[in-house]
Design a protein around this motif. Structure first.
Motif, short mmCIF file in Angstrom:
data_model
loop_
_atom_site.label_atom_id
_atom_site.label_comp_id
_atom_site.label_asym_id
_atom_site.label_seq_id
_atom_site.Cartn_x
_atom_site.Cartn_y
_atom_site.Cartn_z
N GLN A 125 -16.24 -28.94 -7.19
CA GLN A 125 -15.49 -29.99 -6.50
C GLN A 125 -15.44 -29.68 -5.01
N VAL A 126 -15.66 -30.69 -4.21
CA VAL A 126 -15.59 -30.57 -2.75
C VAL A 126 -14.47 -31.48 -2.26
N ARG A 127 -13.67 -30.97 -1.40
CA ARG A 127 -12.59 -31.77 -0.82
C ARG A 127 -12.83 -31.92 0.68
N LEU A 128 -12.55 -33.11 1.17
CA LEU A 128 -12.71 -33.40 2.59
C LEU A 128 -11.46 -34.11 3.09
N ALA A 129 -11.06 -33.78 4.30
CA ALA A 129 -9.87 -34.41 4.88
C ALA A 129 -10.14 -34.71 6.34
N GLU A 130 -10.04 -36.00 6.69
CA GLU A 130 -10.23 -36.43 8.07
C GLU A 130 -8.90 -36.46 8.81
N SER A 131 -8.99 -36.30 10.11
CA SER A 131 -7.83 -36.47 10.98
C SER A 131 -8.32 -36.85 12.36
N GLY A 132 -7.39 -37.29 13.19
CA GLY A 132 -7.72 -37.57 14.58
C GLY A 132 -7.86 -39.03 14.94
N GLY A 133 -7.72 -39.91 13.96
CA GLY A 133 -7.80 -41.33 14.27
C GLY A 133 -6.58 -41.80 15.05
N GLY A 134 -6.65 -43.02 15.53
CA GLY A 134 -5.54 -43.58 16.27
C GLY A 134 -5.95 -44.82 17.02
N ALA A 135 -5.09 -45.24 17.93
CA ALA A 135 -5.34 -46.43 18.74
C ALA A 135 -5.69 -46.02 20.15
N VAL A 136 -6.70 -46.65 20.72
CA VAL A 136 -7.17 -46.31 22.05
C VAL A 136 -7.68 -47.58 22.73
N GLN A 137 -7.66 -47.60 24.03
CA GLN A 137 -8.20 -48.74 24.76
C GLN A 137 -9.71 -48.60 24.93
N ALA A 138 -10.36 -49.71 25.12
CA ALA A 138 -11.80 -49.71 25.34
C ALA A 138 -12.16 -48.78 26.50
N GLY A 139 -13.24 -48.03 26.32
CA GLY A 139 -13.65 -47.05 27.30
C GLY A 139 -13.07 -45.66 27.07
#
Length: 120
Positions: free
Chosen positions: A1-15
């Motif tokens: 079994q392999v587990r993966l966890a993402e982080s770091g997303g959010g809201a940002v303005q263009a550019g």
């Protein structure tokens, strides 16, 4: 079994920029092939970029704005996203598979995803 966890997303303005992280654990080599995909509402899941050992590879849609890298000591793969555009808005997933591929069907294990929202 392999587990993966993402982080770091959010809201940002263009550019703007964001860096996503994907920590992988379980029955996996520290240099396992990891791919990044994204899925916008009503659209197919799309390959963004991946890395196997220390070699990154990319999809056609990012136009050189994104970079995939890894820190093997931390079992972490990064997706650095620069010059973000509203059309980059999506849920971003990391996934692990046995071979380097741009096809989502070649990936056996998936994280839960992290939302990226880019406003104009």
């Amino acid at each position: 079994q392999v587990r993966l966890a993402e982080s770091g997303g959010g809201a940002v303005q263009a550019g703007g920029s964001l860096r996503l992280s994907c920590v992988h654990s379980g029955r996996t080599s520290i240099n396992v092939n990891v791919g990044w995909f994204r899925q916008a509402p009503g659209k197919e899941r799309e390959f963004v970029g991946g890395i196997i050992f220390e070699a990154p590879y990319y999809g056609d849609s990012i136009e050189g704005r994104f970079t995939v890298s890894r820190d093997s000591a931390k079992s972490t793969v990064y997706l650095q996203m620069n010059n973000l555009k509203p059309e980059d808005t999506a849920v971003y997933y990391c996934a692990a598979g046995a071979v380097a591929s741009r096809e989502k069907t070649q990936y056996d294990y998936w994280g839960q995803g992290t939302q990226v929202t880019v406003s104009s």
